[in-house]
Motif scaffolding. Sequence first.
Motif, PDB file in Angstrom:
ATOM      1  N   LYS A  44       0.844  -1.198   0.000  1.00  0.00           N
ATOM      2  CA  LYS A  44       0.000   0.000   0.000  1.00  0.00           C
ATOM      3  C   LYS A  44       0.876   1.243   0.000  1.00  0.00           C
ATOM      4  N   SER A  45       0.376   2.283  -0.618  1.00  0.00           N
ATOM      5  CA  SER A  45       1.091   3.557  -0.609  1.00  0.00           C
ATOM      6  C   SER A  45       0.836   4.283   0.705  1.00  0.00           C
ATOM      7  N   MET A  46       1.683   5.256   0.997  1.00  0.00           N
ATOM      8  CA  MET A  46       1.593   5.960   2.268  1.00  0.00           C
ATOM      9  C   MET A  46       0.287   6.724   2.431  1.00  0.00           C
ATOM     10  N   ASP A  47      -0.332   7.153   1.323  1.00  0.00           N
ATOM     11  CA  ASP A  47      -1.546   7.953   1.429  1.00  0.00           C
ATOM     12  C   ASP A  47      -2.805   7.110   1.570  1.00  0.00           C
ATOM     13  N   MET A  48      -2.682   5.789   1.630  1.00  0.00           N
ATOM     14  CA  MET A  48      -3.836   4.936   1.852  1.00  0.00           C
ATOM     15  C   MET A  48      -4.110   4.813   3.350  1.00  0.00           C
ATOM     16  N   PRO A  49      -5.372   4.801   3.747  1.00  0.00           N
ATOM     17  CA  PRO A  49      -5.703   4.708   5.177  1.00  0.00           C
ATOM     18  C   PRO A  49      -5.060   3.487   5.832  1.00  0.00           C
ATOM     19  N   ASN A  50      -4.568   3.681   7.021  1.00  0.00           N
ATOM     20  CA  ASN A  50      -3.998   2.615   7.852  1.00  0.00           C
ATOM     21  C   ASN A  50      -2.733   1.990   7.262  1.00  0.00           C
TER      22      ASN A  50
ATOM     23  N   ASP B   3       1.170   1.510   6.773  1.00  0.00           N
ATOM     24  CA  ASP B   3       2.407   1.768   7.507  1.00  0.00           C
ATOM     25  C   ASP B   3       3.629   1.466   6.645  1.00  0.00           C
ATOM     26  N   GLU B   4       3.448   1.416   5.315  1.00  0.00           N
ATOM     27  CA  GLU B   4       4.564   1.188   4.402  1.00  0.00           C
ATOM     28  C   GLU B   4       5.085   2.519   3.879  1.00  0.00           C
ATOM     29  N   TYR B   5       6.227   2.449   3.154  1.00  0.00           N
ATOM     30  CA  TYR B   5       6.946   3.663   2.776  1.00  0.00           C
ATOM     31  C   TYR B   5       6.742   4.069   1.313  1.00  0.00           C
ATOM     32  N   PHE B   6       5.865   3.404   0.602  1.00  0.00           N
ATOM     33  CA  PHE B   6       5.752   3.655  -0.831  1.00  0.00           C
ATOM     34  C   PHE B   6       5.040   4.972  -1.115  1.00  0.00           C
ATOM     35  N   ASP B   7       5.626   5.768  -2.019  1.00  0.00           N
ATOM     36  CA  ASP B   7       4.942   6.957  -2.523  1.00  0.00           C
ATOM     37  C   ASP B   7       3.860   6.561  -3.518  1.00  0.00           C
ATOM     38  N   GLN B   8       4.107   5.487  -4.244  1.00  0.00           N
ATOM     39  CA  GLN B   8       3.132   5.005  -5.210  1.00  0.00           C
ATOM     40  C   GLN B   8       3.202   3.482  -5.295  1.00  0.00           C
ATOM     41  N   VAL B   9       2.083   2.876  -5.615  1.00  0.00           N
ATOM     42  CA  VAL B   9       2.021   1.438  -5.865  1.00  0.00           C
ATOM     43  C   VAL B   9       1.361   1.249  -7.219  1.00  0.00           C
ATOM     44  N   LYS B  10       1.991   0.469  -8.058  1.00  0.00           N
ATOM     45  CA  LYS B  10       1.491   0.271  -9.415  1.00  0.00           C
ATOM     46  C   LYS B  10       1.268  -1.210  -9.676  1.00  0.00           C
ATOM     47  N   PHE B  11       0.075  -1.563 -10.154  1.00  0.00           N
ATOM     48  CA  PHE B  11      -0.241  -2.927 -10.556  1.00  0.00           C
ATOM     49  C   PHE B  11      -0.175  -2.987 -12.076  1.00  0.00           C
ATOM     50  N   VAL B  12       0.706  -3.834 -12.608  1.00  0.00           N
ATOM     51  CA  VAL B  12       0.961  -3.829 -14.045  1.00  0.00           C
ATOM     52  C   VAL B  12       0.287  -4.984 -14.783  1.00  0.00           C
ATOM     53  N   GLU B  13      -0.383  -5.870 -14.076  1.00  0.00           N
ATOM     54  CA  GLU B  13      -1.170  -6.911 -14.748  1.00  0.00           C
ATOM     55  C   GLU B  13      -2.582  -6.871 -14.176  1.00  0.00           C
ATOM     56  N   LEU B  14      -2.922  -7.753 -13.252  1.00  0.00           N
ATOM     57  CA  LEU B  14      -4.222  -7.650 -12.606  1.00  0.00           C
ATOM     58  C   LEU B  14      -4.241  -6.417 -11.701  1.00  0.00           C
ATOM     59  N   ASN B  15      -5.428  -5.803 -11.553  1.00  0.00           N
ATOM     60  CA  ASN B  15      -5.512  -4.652 -10.674  1.00  0.00           C
ATOM     61  C   ASN B  15      -5.545  -5.090  -9.221  1.00  0.00           C
ATOM     62  N   ARG B  16      -5.592  -4.127  -8.319  1.00  0.00           N
ATOM     63  CA  ARG B  16      -5.530  -4.454  -6.895  1.00  0.00           C
ATOM     64  C   ARG B  16      -6.673  -5.362  -6.458  1.00  0.00           C
ATOM     65  N   ASP B  17      -7.905  -5.039  -6.837  1.00  0.00           N
ATOM     66  CA  ASP B  17      -9.046  -5.816  -6.376  1.00  0.00           C
ATOM     67  C   ASP B  17      -8.958  -7.261  -6.843  1.00  0.00           C
ATOM     68  N   GLU B  18      -8.632  -7.452  -8.103  1.00  0.00           N
ATOM     69  CA  GLU B  18      -8.568  -8.813  -8.613  1.00  0.00           C
ATOM     70  C   GLU B  18      -7.378  -9.564  -8.029  1.00  0.00           C
TER      71      GLU B  18
ATOM     72  N   GLU C 118      -4.959  -2.201 -15.665  1.00  0.00           N
ATOM     73  CA  GLU C 118      -3.955  -1.534 -14.873  1.00  0.00           C
ATOM     74  C   GLU C 118      -4.636  -0.736 -13.785  1.00  0.00           C
ATOM     75  N   SER C 119      -3.993  -0.650 -12.622  1.00  0.00           N
ATOM     76  CA  SER C 119      -4.591   0.072 -11.507  1.00  0.00           C
ATOM     77  C   SER C 119      -3.530   0.831 -10.757  1.00  0.00           C
ATOM     78  N   PHE C 120      -3.760   2.104 -10.514  1.00  0.00           N
ATOM     79  CA  PHE C 120      -2.912   2.917  -9.672  1.00  0.00           C
ATOM     80  C   PHE C 120      -3.581   3.052  -8.326  1.00  0.00           C
ATOM     81  N   THR C 121      -2.905   2.669  -7.264  1.00  0.00           N
ATOM     82  CA  THR C 121      -3.514   2.774  -5.952  1.00  0.00           C
ATOM     83  C   THR C 121      -3.355   4.176  -5.426  1.00  0.00           C
ATOM     84  N   GLY C 122      -4.343   4.605  -4.699  1.00  0.00           N
ATOM     85  CA  GLY C 122      -4.276   5.932  -4.126  1.00  0.00           C
ATOM     86  C   GLY C 122      -4.881   5.937  -2.752  1.00  0.00           C
ATOM     87  N   GLY C 123      -6.061   6.519  -2.630  1.00  0.00           N
ATOM     88  CA  GLY C 123      -6.661   6.651  -1.320  1.00  0.00           C
ATOM     89  C   GLY C 123      -7.756   5.662  -1.046  1.00  0.00           C
TER      90      GLY C 123
END
Length: 607
Positions: free
Chosen positions: A395-401, A403-418, A459-464
């Motif tokens: 998870k990226s830092m701007d996602m609720p709860n 505690d990881e250090y990523f500024d961004q998380v990128k899914f390049v095949e299946l998206n996060r939900d799948e 593709e899915s970009f994680t955010g908030g």
Amino acid sequence: MASTKRQLSEEWIPNSTNTMTPHHFVSSPRVVLNQADCDLDFNVESDGLVGYGLHDQGFAYCWSAARANVGITRGRYCFGCKIVSLQQVPMEDTDFEERHICRLGISRGDDMLGELGETKYSFGYDGTGKFSHEEKSSDYGKRFGVGDTIVCCIDLEGKPMASIGFSKNGKWLGTALHFFPSPLGLGVVDSPLKDFQWKSALFPHVLLKNVVVKMQFSLEDGLVPQEGFKPWASAIEDRNIIMGPAFSDQSNCEVIMMVGLPASGKTTWAEKWVEEHPEKRYVLLGTKLILDQMKLNDCGERFDRLMDQVTGVFNVLLTRAAIIPRNYIIDQTNVHKNARKHKLKPFADYQKIAVVVFPKPEELKVRCDKRFKETGKKVPPDSLKNMIANYVLPKSMDMPNSDEYFDQVKFVELNRDESQMYLDQMKQDRTSISNTSSSQLQCSDSFHSLAGSPLQNQESFTGGVNHGQGIHSQIHPSNYWMPSQVNTNVHVVDQHHGSMNSFSEVYPGSQIPPVPLAPSPCGRYPINRNEANEAFPISNAATMPFDYHRSYNDNSGFQRHLQTPSSATPDSVSPFGIPKPSSRPPDVSFPDYKPYPGFTPQRPRYY
């Protein structure tokens, strides 16, 4: 709080102007070994002239290279290299003359550091007396060693061909090779300036193995020029130079962390990304980098013995990377959250990006099989079991709860939900199988129940988005690094619903003991049958046996079959199913999801 560092665009295109600054005709620079253009294990002393590689333990088998910071585009110039000493190393399994080697010469600024004399754009002369170019070596001069000074001379004024030659302790050894420096050859003389200026110049280059050297670029450095050639530093006054790459500070650098199971396609994605963004000059940190520096092919027992030292080498390189401002890609599985945090904590000022490669299970099975056929390498069953049980999507830092250090998380095949859906079912299925069979089952996984998934490959970009927080299983430090990181170069995704298999026969013959269910990163699992039916339409899979050979095209058909006990037995079938053959043409599903057929990555490390 979200990071205030520079943000990547939706297409995630690097901003090269903020990353490194090539200087063209900088006033009065000093020629030294370039700390921004050397291997991570190469040490440059404070004067910028003395250089050597690390030599403790596994590093004794590694070649280490560096280029100077000033390249030339015309003229006749020379530089020197004095062999100061040999580093003492315990290498009883290696011939003495192969324990300590110095190779020096020139290369174009975009050439690979560790392949001096092995490419079209590099030339090298080593202590064995051999001259090398384009992977061809020939007897040229005398051997040299401790106390000797070798001077490399480049003549770019010769017509129609330029030349390279060497002298030993002041004695001219003759011209080693003539070559074309024009656009039809090296492309450095009378050639248009390339997109990255260092591609248009030739730089002094040393490749060392357990040797300490001192470079000489000017008279003040102790250089005695060969007759007819000027000191390399004189090219600055002649305005015949192009400066090599240089990073400004860590805040302008980025570290990309690959996340995914073995053979999921992490290395393929990383190598393609490196190739597409040469302006970033990524350092690809992983097993392949270390094996390349060892120049080691699969050679039986010696290979296995050296592989045991790769972990220690990697840990040292990762520590050094955090204090040397460059762009990095950490190419490992990185499925344990605590391990990710442990590795990234030193990179406090870097832009930190997670790239998750999570293919559909049947595609993962194809890639696993292909890798096994190509390499014969196996993932230890206990390690694979541990990875699946403790896999947590980043998870990226701007996602609720988070505690990881990523500024961004990128899914390049299946998206996060799948990806999360498949991951949860993977953990559930493994627990179900361990509860219904007392025997140890072969290393594979079943995802028949997810064949009717309505989620699409995108593709899915994680955010908030809040996906919930769970309690995660404790990880083991021994699994922070997995030795098997070689991935296939082909990505084939099956669009047809059917048997969903991830690890069926990933490593044939391996046995995996039952594994307890790891808590879901997206919340708790259902605790009773009614709740399970609401959360998972196919929850009966947890309590009823089924035919692992059968393909299910929808959940209802799957559930109907569950009402009839299967005649299959753990001894007669693979417990995780047999995949349907892929019918979709290759599609790597990289950031823009454009087809990428026929991609064969080279061996990029520094670009």
